[in-house]
Enzyme design. Structure first.
Site, PDB file in Angstrom:
ATOM      1  N   ARG A 237     116.798 -55.631  58.796  1.00  0.00           N
ATOM      2  CA  ARG A 237     115.838 -55.876  57.723  1.00  0.00           C
ATOM      3  C   ARG A 237     115.007 -57.085  58.121  1.00  0.00           C
ATOM      4  O   ARG A 237     115.528 -58.024  58.756  1.00  0.00           O
ATOM      5  CB  ARG A 237     116.553 -56.170  56.393  1.00  0.00           C
ATOM      6  CG  ARG A 237     117.174 -54.970  55.715  1.00  0.00           C
ATOM      7  CD  ARG A 237     116.125 -54.003  55.155  1.00  0.00           C
ATOM      8  NE  ARG A 237     116.725 -52.883  54.432  1.00  0.00           N
ATOM      9  CZ  ARG A 237     117.003 -51.685  54.954  1.00  0.00           C
ATOM     10  NH1 ARG A 237     116.734 -51.458  56.235  1.00  0.00           N
ATOM     11  NH2 ARG A 237     117.524 -50.733  54.212  1.00  0.00           N
ATOM     12  N   GLU A 266     106.777 -55.311  53.717  1.00  0.00           N
ATOM     13  CA  GLU A 266     106.408 -53.973  54.202  1.00  0.00           C
ATOM     14  C   GLU A 266     105.592 -53.254  53.133  1.00  0.00           C
ATOM     15  O   GLU A 266     105.908 -53.399  51.949  1.00  0.00           O
ATOM     16  CB  GLU A 266     107.666 -53.170  54.543  1.00  0.00           C
ATOM     17  CG  GLU A 266     108.446 -53.796  55.699  1.00  0.00           C
ATOM     18  CD  GLU A 266     109.717 -53.018  56.058  1.00  0.00           C
ATOM     19  OE1 GLU A 266     109.941 -51.927  55.494  1.00  0.00           O
ATOM     20  OE2 GLU A 266     110.481 -53.514  56.892  1.00  0.00           O
ATOM     21  N   HIS A 285     109.035 -49.147  60.196  1.00  0.00           N
ATOM     22  CA  HIS A 285     110.336 -48.871  59.576  1.00  0.00           C
ATOM     23  C   HIS A 285     110.727 -47.393  59.782  1.00  0.00           C
ATOM     24  O   HIS A 285     110.953 -46.655  58.823  1.00  0.00           O
ATOM     25  CB  HIS A 285     110.302 -49.233  58.074  1.00  0.00           C
ATOM     26  CG  HIS A 285     111.682 -49.486  57.515  1.00  0.00           C
ATOM     27  ND1 HIS A 285     111.933 -50.462  56.581  1.00  0.00           N
ATOM     28  CD2 HIS A 285     112.876 -48.885  57.758  1.00  0.00           C
ATOM     29  CE1 HIS A 285     113.221 -50.444  56.260  1.00  0.00           C
ATOM     30  NE2 HIS A 285     113.810 -49.487  56.976  1.00  0.00           N
TER      31      HIS A 285
HETATM   32  P1  NAP Z   1     127.595 -51.373  58.706  1.00  0.00           P
HETATM   33  O1  NAP Z   1     128.385 -50.286  59.328  1.00  0.00           O
HETATM   34  O2  NAP Z   1     128.053 -51.942  57.398  1.00  0.00           O
HETATM   35  O3  NAP Z   1     127.438 -52.538  59.790  1.00  0.00           O
HETATM   36  C1  NAP Z   1     126.975 -53.816  59.494  1.00  0.00           C
HETATM   37  C2  NAP Z   1     127.810 -54.802  60.292  1.00  0.00           C
HETATM   38  O4  NAP Z   1     127.294 -56.119  60.090  1.00  0.00           O
HETATM   39  C3  NAP Z   1     129.283 -54.825  59.856  1.00  0.00           C
HETATM   40  O5  NAP Z   1     130.091 -54.703  60.995  1.00  0.00           O
HETATM   41  C4  NAP Z   1     129.449 -56.200  59.217  1.00  0.00           C
HETATM   42  O6  NAP Z   1     130.713 -56.746  59.407  1.00  0.00           O
HETATM   43  C5  NAP Z   1     128.402 -56.998  59.968  1.00  0.00           C
HETATM   44  N1  NAP Z   1     128.009 -58.202  59.250  1.00  0.00           N
HETATM   45  C6  NAP Z   1     127.837 -58.378  57.920  1.00  0.00           C
HETATM   46  N2  NAP Z   1     127.463 -59.634  57.651  1.00  0.00           N
HETATM   47  C7  NAP Z   1     127.411 -60.279  58.846  1.00  0.00           C
HETATM   48  C8  NAP Z   1     127.095 -61.612  59.245  1.00  0.00           C
HETATM   49  N3  NAP Z   1     126.756 -62.540  58.357  1.00  0.00           N
HETATM   50  N4  NAP Z   1     127.142 -61.904  60.560  1.00  0.00           N
HETATM   51  C9  NAP Z   1     127.482 -60.969  61.475  1.00  0.00           C
HETATM   52  N5  NAP Z   1     127.805 -59.692  61.157  1.00  0.00           N
HETATM   53  C10 NAP Z   1     127.761 -59.368  59.857  1.00  0.00           C
HETATM   54  O7  NAP Z   1     126.089 -50.905  58.449  1.00  0.00           O
HETATM   55  P2  NAP Z   1     125.201 -49.926  59.355  1.00  0.00           P
HETATM   56  O8  NAP Z   1     125.304 -48.542  58.856  1.00  0.00           O
HETATM   57  O9  NAP Z   1     125.470 -50.199  60.784  1.00  0.00           O
HETATM   58  O10 NAP Z   1     123.730 -50.467  58.944  1.00  0.00           O
HETATM   59  C11 NAP Z   1     123.400 -51.825  59.156  1.00  0.00           C
HETATM   60  C12 NAP Z   1     122.066 -52.153  58.527  1.00  0.00           C
HETATM   61  O11 NAP Z   1     121.030 -51.581  59.293  1.00  0.00           O
HETATM   62  C13 NAP Z   1     121.848 -51.610  57.118  1.00  0.00           C
HETATM   63  O12 NAP Z   1     122.415 -52.417  56.124  1.00  0.00           O
HETATM   64  C14 NAP Z   1     120.339 -51.541  57.012  1.00  0.00           C
HETATM   65  O13 NAP Z   1     119.822 -52.702  56.421  1.00  0.00           O
HETATM   66  C15 NAP Z   1     119.884 -51.448  58.459  1.00  0.00           C
HETATM   67  N6  NAP Z   1     119.261 -50.150  58.743  1.00  0.00           N
HETATM   68  C16 NAP Z   1     117.953 -50.119  59.069  1.00  0.00           C
HETATM   69  C17 NAP Z   1     117.353 -48.916  59.342  1.00  0.00           C
HETATM   70  C18 NAP Z   1     115.901 -48.856  59.719  1.00  0.00           C
HETATM   71  O14 NAP Z   1     115.222 -47.905  59.321  1.00  0.00           O
HETATM   72  N7  NAP Z   1     115.402 -49.777  60.514  1.00  0.00           N
HETATM   73  C19 NAP Z   1     118.080 -47.716  59.265  1.00  0.00           C
HETATM   74  C20 NAP Z   1     119.430 -47.798  58.933  1.00  0.00           C
HETATM   75  C21 NAP Z   1     120.012 -49.020  58.668  1.00  0.00           C
HETATM   76  P3  NAP Z   1     132.052 -56.087  58.748  1.00  0.00           P
HETATM   77  O15 NAP Z   1     132.377 -54.923  59.615  1.00  0.00           O
HETATM   78  O16 NAP Z   1     133.087 -57.139  58.785  1.00  0.00           O
HETATM   79  O17 NAP Z   1     131.635 -55.691  57.349  1.00  0.00           O
END
Ligand code: NAP
Length: 331
Positions: A237, A266, A285
């Site tokens: 984000r 955005e 995005h």
């Molecule tokens: P996820 O599986 O929840 O992975 C997020 C990871 O970040 C988790 O491993 C979490 O740790 C870690 N984390 C949380 N807070 C942190 C911090 N302060 N420092 C370091 N690591 C931290 O989520 P995901 O499915 O991979 O998606 C991640 C994000 O990508 C979404 O929330 C979204 O905002 C973004 N996204 C963007 C797009 C786009 O169109 N560009 C598309 C999809 C997703 P834990 O395992 O301990 O919880």
């Protein structure tokens, strides 16, 4: 009597028919000038909402006292006040997993485009400037064999690690809330503090959710820790990065470049300084934006919504606490 659902994201025809067979659907096009007014008039009586990219504040929620579920067509839930929804007894669901691989593909597209200067040089060719063999001024840098630093080793982070390790022979470093030995075993990845990762990685890829702990995670100090040849890729984000500090670092060439799919504001303004910089690849995005994945996300969101409205526990419930809070009155 059928429950009432306000839809503010278009659905494929088959999913729309499926929804209409089970609930009464009101379509609101929030992109229109009167979109918010239409939403406000549709909210009273709504039991469910399905859509994305809309901040649903208390003022809007107050208009929907019968609301049972918000089904977000996204994995990120930074647009919602989760504690407030739980307090109100409203379930929030999202669409994880189905978008993981596509979003990791986008991350790698940005890594490759930034390192090999694909957008900059393709634009140069279109402008008729390719008139002789290239010299070092147009060379990029390798991706294979380099060090990939992943900040946020979750679903998308792991999909990036797999691509980096198996596809490009990269050394994988990661930072997260805790070390993950299973990921280390699968991809030969190494856990690092954020500062060490920034200092050691050639590509720093952000895949954390936006929340209080990650807003502004990459600021002036962190950018200064990166290698001068380092490239920052943000598919998380926009607000995870201090955008002004990034513009300064890119402008001064303190880092080599950035591949950005997400921005603090955005759509990105056409006069954003980011768009003046040759060392920036900016995409609108598009992380999950393929036909296949957007359809899968829509299907997942419809299933979440219908199971919540049927009184079942939806597969992708974000605010687990709502199940115990559900019957508590809102004070
Ligand atoms: P996820 O599986 O929840 O992975 C997020 C990871 O970040 C988790 O491993 C979490 O740790 C870690 N984390 C949380 N807070 C942190 C911090 N302060 N420092 C370091 N690591 C931290 O989520 P995901 O499915 O991979 O998606 C991640 C994000 O990508 C979404 O929330 C979204 O905002 C973004 N996204 C963007 C797009 C786009 O169109 N560009 C598309 C999809 C997703 P834990 O395992 O301990 O919880």
């Amino acid at each position: 009597m059928k429950k009432r659902v306000v839809l503010y994201k278009r659905l494929p025809a088959d999913l729309m028919s499926r929804l209409q067979a089970q609930v009464e659907v009101t379509w609101v096009d929030t992109a229109q000038a009167d979109g918010l007014a239409c939403l406000r008039s549709a909210l009273p009586g709504a039991h469910g909402l399905l859509g994305a990219s809309l901040r649903l504040d208390s003022g809007l929620l107050d208009l929907a006292p019968q609301l049972e579920v918000i089904s977000s067509v996204s994995v990120g839930v930074d647009n919602y006040d989760i504690a407030e929804l739980t307090r109100r007894g409203v379930m929030l669901t999202n669409t994880p997993d189905v978008l993981t691989e596509t979003t990791a593909d986008t991350g790698f597209a940005l890594i490759l485009a930034s390192a090999r200067r694909v957008v900059e040089l393709a634009t140069w060719v279109r402008a008729g400037q390719w008139q002789a063999n290239l010299g070092p001024a147009h060379f990029g840098s390798d991706v294979h064999g380099k060090t990939l630093g992943i900040v946020g080793m979750g679903r998308i982070g792991e999909a990036l690690a797999r691509r980096g390790a198996a596809g490009f022979g990269m050394r994988v470093l990661y930072h997260g809330s805790r070390p993950k030995p299973d990921v280390e075993a699968r991809y030969g990845a190494h856990y690092r503090s954020l500062d060490d990762l920034l200092a050691q990685a050639d590509f720093v890829c952000l895949t954390v959710p936006l929340n209080a702990s990650t807003e502004g995670l990459i600021g002036r100090r962190e950018l200064a820790l990166m290698k001068p040849e380092g490239i920052l890729v943000n598919i998380a984000r926009g607000r995870v990065v201090d955008e002004l500090a990034l513009i300064d670092a890119l402008h001064a060439k303190r880092i080599r470049g950035a591949g950005l799919d997400v921005f603090a504001q955005e759509p990105l303004a056409a006069d954003s300084p980011l768009l003046q910089l040759d060392n920036v690849v900016a995409t609108p995005h598009i992380g999950s934006a393929t036909h296949e994945t957007r359809n899968a996300m829509a299907r997942c969101a419809v299933e979440n919504l219908l199971s919540a409205l049927a009184g079942e526990r939806p597969a992708n419930l974000v605010n687990e606490g709502v199940l115990s809070e559900y019957l508590l009155p809102v004070s």
